[in-house]
Design an enzyme around this catalytic site. Sequence first.
Site, PDB file in Angstrom:
ATOM      1  N   ARG A  61       1.423  14.723  13.148  1.00 31.00           N
ATOM      2  CA  ARG A  61       1.739  14.517  11.743  1.00 31.00           C
ATOM      3  C   ARG A  61       1.691  15.806  10.913  1.00 31.00           C
ATOM      4  O   ARG A  61       0.866  15.945   9.998  1.00 31.00           O
ATOM      5  CB  ARG A  61       0.842  13.432  11.147  1.00 31.00           C
ATOM      6  CG  ARG A  61       0.930  12.154  11.963  1.00 31.00           C
ATOM      7  CD  ARG A  61       0.289  10.987  11.281  1.00 31.00           C
ATOM      8  NE  ARG A  61       1.107  10.441  10.211  1.00 31.00           N
ATOM      9  CZ  ARG A  61       0.777   9.374   9.510  1.00 31.00           C
ATOM     10  NH1 ARG A  61      -0.337   8.754   9.757  1.00 31.00           N
ATOM     11  NH2 ARG A  61       1.563   8.935   8.548  1.00 31.00           N
ATOM     12  N   CYS A 107      -3.730  12.829  13.542  1.00 29.41           N
ATOM     13  CA  CYS A 107      -4.462  11.559  13.528  1.00 29.41           C
ATOM     14  C   CYS A 107      -4.158  10.811  14.808  1.00 29.41           C
ATOM     15  O   CYS A 107      -3.484  11.341  15.689  1.00 29.41           O
ATOM     16  CB  CYS A 107      -4.117  10.739  12.296  1.00 29.41           C
ATOM     17  SG  CYS A 107      -2.492  10.040  12.376  1.00 29.41           S
ATOM     18  N   ARG A 117      -3.698  10.608   4.806  1.00 30.41           N
ATOM     19  CA  ARG A 117      -2.648  11.598   4.721  1.00 30.41           C
ATOM     20  C   ARG A 117      -1.869  11.514   3.410  1.00 30.41           C
ATOM     21  O   ARG A 117      -1.365  12.517   2.900  1.00 30.41           O
ATOM     22  CB  ARG A 117      -1.721  11.303   5.902  1.00 30.41           C
ATOM     23  CG  ARG A 117      -0.821  12.363   6.262  1.00 30.41           C
ATOM     24  CD  ARG A 117       0.038  11.852   7.392  1.00 30.41           C
ATOM     25  NE  ARG A 117       1.335  12.449   7.262  1.00 30.41           N
ATOM     26  CZ  ARG A 117       1.595  13.669   7.619  1.00 30.41           C
ATOM     27  NH1 ARG A 117       0.675  14.417   8.156  1.00 30.41           N
ATOM     28  NH2 ARG A 117       2.801  14.162   7.441  1.00 30.41           N
ATOM     29  N   ASP A 163       5.526   0.772  11.982  1.00 30.12           N
ATOM     30  CA  ASP A 163       4.251   0.135  11.645  1.00 30.12           C
ATOM     31  C   ASP A 163       4.117  -1.265  12.258  1.00 30.12           C
ATOM     32  O   ASP A 163       3.018  -1.808  12.346  1.00 30.12           O
ATOM     33  CB  ASP A 163       4.069   0.056  10.123  1.00 30.12           C
ATOM     34  CG  ASP A 163       3.699   1.405   9.532  1.00 30.12           C
ATOM     35  OD1 ASP A 163       3.442   2.350  10.296  1.00 30.12           O
ATOM     36  OD2 ASP A 163       3.668   1.529   8.294  1.00 30.12           O
ATOM     37  N   LYS A 176       0.844  -1.208   0.000  1.00 37.37           N
ATOM     38  CA  LYS A 176       0.000   0.000   0.000  1.00 37.37           C
ATOM     39  C   LYS A 176       0.874   1.251   0.000  1.00 37.37           C
ATOM     40  O   LYS A 176       0.637   2.193  -0.745  1.00 37.37           O
ATOM     41  CB  LYS A 176      -0.884  -0.007   1.261  1.00 37.37           C
ATOM     42  CG  LYS A 176      -1.499   1.337   1.587  1.00 37.37           C
ATOM     43  CD  LYS A 176      -2.350   1.291   2.834  1.00 37.37           C
ATOM     44  CE  LYS A 176      -1.617   1.535   4.135  1.00 37.37           C
ATOM     45  NZ  LYS A 176      -1.272   2.932   4.426  1.00 37.37           N
ATOM     46  N   ASN A 177       1.908   1.233   0.849  1.00 36.24           N
ATOM     47  CA  ASN A 177       2.717   2.445   0.999  1.00 36.24           C
ATOM     48  C   ASN A 177       3.612   2.718  -0.203  1.00 36.24           C
ATOM     49  O   ASN A 177       4.189   3.805  -0.313  1.00 36.24           O
ATOM     50  CB  ASN A 177       3.552   2.371   2.284  1.00 36.24           C
ATOM     51  CG  ASN A 177       2.693   2.547   3.526  1.00 36.24           C
ATOM     52  OD1 ASN A 177       1.500   2.818   3.417  1.00 36.24           O
ATOM     53  ND2 ASN A 177       3.281   2.386   4.697  1.00 36.24           N
ATOM     54  N   ARG A 221      -8.232  -0.400   5.408  1.00 38.46           N
ATOM     55  CA  ARG A 221      -7.327   0.559   4.768  1.00 38.46           C
ATOM     56  C   ARG A 221      -5.967  -0.080   4.475  1.00 38.46           C
ATOM     57  O   ARG A 221      -5.248   0.400   3.607  1.00 38.46           O
ATOM     58  CB  ARG A 221      -7.098   1.776   5.668  1.00 38.46           C
ATOM     59  CG  ARG A 221      -8.343   2.593   5.923  1.00 38.46           C
ATOM     60  CD  ARG A 221      -8.014   3.821   6.736  1.00 38.46           C
ATOM     61  NE  ARG A 221      -6.890   4.555   6.165  1.00 38.46           N
ATOM     62  CZ  ARG A 221      -6.144   5.423   6.816  1.00 38.46           C
ATOM     63  NH1 ARG A 221      -6.397   5.689   8.082  1.00 38.46           N
ATOM     64  NH2 ARG A 221      -5.144   6.026   6.215  1.00 38.46           N
ATOM     65  N   VAL A 273       9.418   7.040  16.183  1.00 34.20           N
ATOM     66  CA  VAL A 273       9.010   7.784  14.982  1.00 34.20           C
ATOM     67  C   VAL A 273       7.812   8.699  15.262  1.00 34.20           C
ATOM     68  O   VAL A 273       7.856   9.895  14.970  1.00 34.20           O
ATOM     69  CB  VAL A 273       8.697   6.818  13.815  1.00 34.20           C
ATOM     70  CG1 VAL A 273       8.254   7.600  12.576  1.00 34.20           C
ATOM     71  CG2 VAL A 273       9.914   5.961  13.496  1.00 34.20           C
TER      72      VAL A 273
HETATM   73  C1  UD1 Z   1       4.842   6.793   6.062  1.00 37.72           C
HETATM   74  C2  UD1 Z   1       3.944   5.575   6.000  1.00 37.72           C
HETATM   75  C3  UD1 Z   1       3.537   5.136   7.393  1.00 37.72           C
HETATM   76  C4  UD1 Z   1       4.775   4.931   8.259  1.00 37.72           C
HETATM   77  C5  UD1 Z   1       5.677   6.159   8.225  1.00 37.72           C
HETATM   78  C6  UD1 Z   1       7.002   5.959   8.935  1.00 37.72           C
HETATM   79  C7  UD1 Z   1       2.791   5.867   3.898  1.00 37.72           C
HETATM   80  C8  UD1 Z   1       1.501   6.126   3.187  1.00 37.72           C
HETATM   81  N1  UD1 Z   1       2.746   5.896   5.233  1.00 37.72           N
HETATM   82  O1  UD1 Z   1       4.080   7.855   6.645  1.00 37.72           O
HETATM   83  O2  UD1 Z   1       2.820   3.905   7.298  1.00 37.72           O
HETATM   84  O3  UD1 Z   1       4.372   4.692   9.594  1.00 37.72           O
HETATM   85  O4  UD1 Z   1       5.993   6.507   6.851  1.00 37.72           O
HETATM   86  O5  UD1 Z   1       7.672   4.864   8.423  1.00 37.72           O
HETATM   87  O6  UD1 Z   1       3.811   5.597   3.281  1.00 37.72           O
HETATM   88  N2  UD1 Z   1       7.029  14.687  10.170  1.00 37.72           N
HETATM   89  C9  UD1 Z   1       7.067  16.042  10.448  1.00 37.72           C
HETATM   90  N3  UD1 Z   1       6.884  16.908   9.420  1.00 37.72           N
HETATM   91  C10 UD1 Z   1       6.667  16.510   8.138  1.00 37.72           C
HETATM   92  C11 UD1 Z   1       6.636  15.120   7.859  1.00 37.72           C
HETATM   93  C12 UD1 Z   1       6.826  14.227   8.902  1.00 37.72           C
HETATM   94  O7  UD1 Z   1       7.278  16.444  11.610  1.00 37.72           O
HETATM   95  O8  UD1 Z   1       6.512  17.358   7.236  1.00 37.72           O
HETATM   96  C13 UD1 Z   1       7.230  13.710  11.280  1.00 37.72           C
HETATM   97  C14 UD1 Z   1       5.970  12.851  11.519  1.00 37.72           C
HETATM   98  O9  UD1 Z   1       5.036  13.522  12.342  1.00 37.72           O
HETATM   99  C15 UD1 Z   1       6.566  11.627  12.145  1.00 37.72           C
HETATM  100  C16 UD1 Z   1       7.918  11.481  11.428  1.00 37.72           C
HETATM  101  O10 UD1 Z   1       8.212  12.768  10.871  1.00 37.72           O
HETATM  102  O11 UD1 Z   1       6.799  11.849  13.518  1.00 37.72           O
HETATM  103  C17 UD1 Z   1       7.901  10.452  10.309  1.00 37.72           C
HETATM  104  O12 UD1 Z   1       6.864  10.746   9.391  1.00 37.72           O
HETATM  105  P1  UD1 Z   1       6.946  10.315   7.850  1.00 37.72           P
HETATM  106  O13 UD1 Z   1       8.180   9.493   7.633  1.00 37.72           O
HETATM  107  O14 UD1 Z   1       6.754  11.520   7.026  1.00 37.72           O
HETATM  108  O15 UD1 Z   1       5.682   9.367   7.720  1.00 37.72           O
HETATM  109  P2  UD1 Z   1       4.610   9.354   6.552  1.00 37.72           P
HETATM  110  O16 UD1 Z   1       5.269   9.550   5.246  1.00 37.72           O
HETATM  111  O17 UD1 Z   1       3.466  10.217   6.906  1.00 37.72           O
END
Ligand code: UD1
Length: 423
Positions: free
Chosen positions: A121, A116, A92, A307, A22-23, A399, A329
């Site tokens: 996030r 969420c 997201r 995850d 999915k990701n 999902r 994370v």
């Molecule tokens: C993706 C995955 C999710 C997984 C996560 C971490 C998808 C659709 N989802 O989520 O399943 O749990 O990677 O492996 O691929 N952050 C900020 N600012 C930003 C972006 C991120 O502070 O602009 C923080 C987030 O709040 C979190 C950390 O960075 O604490 C990691 O987030 P991120 O790696 O961006 O996760 P996603 O891409 O949302």
Amino acid sequence: MSQIVVTGSTSLNGSVTVSGSKNSALPILAASIMIDETIVLNNVPELRDIFTMLSILQRIGRKVSFSGNTVRIEPGEIVVGNIPYELIGKMRASFNLLGPLAVRCGWAKVGKPGGCNIGQRPVDYHLRGLRKLGFRISEQHGDVIAVSPGSFDDFVHYRLPYPSVGATEQLMTVASLMKGSKVVIENAAREPEVCDLQGFLNGSGADVRGAGTSVIEVVGKDALHGTEYRVIPDRVEAGTYLFAGLATLGEVTVKSVIPEHLAVPIKIMSEIGGIVDISEDSVHIEVSSPLKAVKVSSEPFPGFPTDLQPLLTVTLSTARGESVVEEGVFENRFGYVDELNRMGADVKVCNRKAFIKGVSGLSGAEIKAPDIRATAALIVAGLIAEGETIIHEAGHIFRGYERIQAKLNDLGAVIKVFPDEDG
Ligand code: UD1
């Protein structure tokens, strides 16, 4: 509200074939908006998040068909600024359309995702990165608006404050269509899904290098072309079934996986007491001794994946001794622990650490599920427990896990799913 009813005291036995990731599929589908030729994607899982993304692509003007795990996307005239928040707000990953739409159409408007159940996030790394690439970013009435500068600097260097998966994917996708520009992204996420996106983009004629390392270099092209691409297997789904085998003291083979994507979880499963046998595209787990306590922290890839953290905690809830699981994370990913404790577990959460005292068994209870991976973990808790477990608000599962009821029941579980009208 969806409910899942799990019959307890069940060991899982048998083999299960893993679906596509999915990701990986979601950012690839977001990137597809930049391409004005036919795209065929194979091994796409039939999941609610994928249907949401396909609905968004249709609203934007693409012609989409989806059958037998193959998505076909035909070009059509793009309508910018037409994505209803009810679709964006569902997941997201839809925020990753902002940059691709803006670079393709000159501007874009996408609803800003809210927090969420696993944390706030924010999207600040995405926005800082897009500004660095030259886009004008503003916010209005809950939407983020990105406007392309038209022509781009010859060379852009952006160091991500944290290796965010989504921000890395958003920036490398946009950069691949920034004609005349070379973009270097430092401190990039190294997740296999980032490598898969690079594979898709390069298959469409992009020039992206370095995915899987911390430095990604992209040379922008004038246009990308249509392609046929196969999405990688879902490492989180594979890890879920392996932990389910371990936690229920069963014997499970997951097929169609890329074992290297699970190197650290497999090492931890062995430390807990799993006997793991790895072949080219499958992983087998069985258990010969009581489960043992461990100390683990979730981290960006190649570390232990966040995850799989809820699956790990549930597995350790009946392991001998005291375990510590740290969430490295997301700031709020232990929302399921109170529910697990209602089933007889002894887990205390302090800051971002769960202190787990192994108990001799769990007992079935009525509980509720806070998010996708926690729902899967609570199903596993229900399998371990004595008696019946009823999981309320369980619709998150649709999902992230394709045909989970059939897959678990094939492994010997007795799970009944009562979907609500949404799924
Ligand atoms: C993706 C995955 C999710 C997984 C996560 C971490 C998808 C659709 N989802 O989520 O399943 O749990 O990677 O492996 O691929 N952050 C900020 N600012 C930003 C972006 C991120 O502070 O602009 C923080 C987030 O709040 C979190 C950390 O960075 O604490 C990691 O987030 P991120 O790696 O961006 O996760 P996603 O891409 O949302």
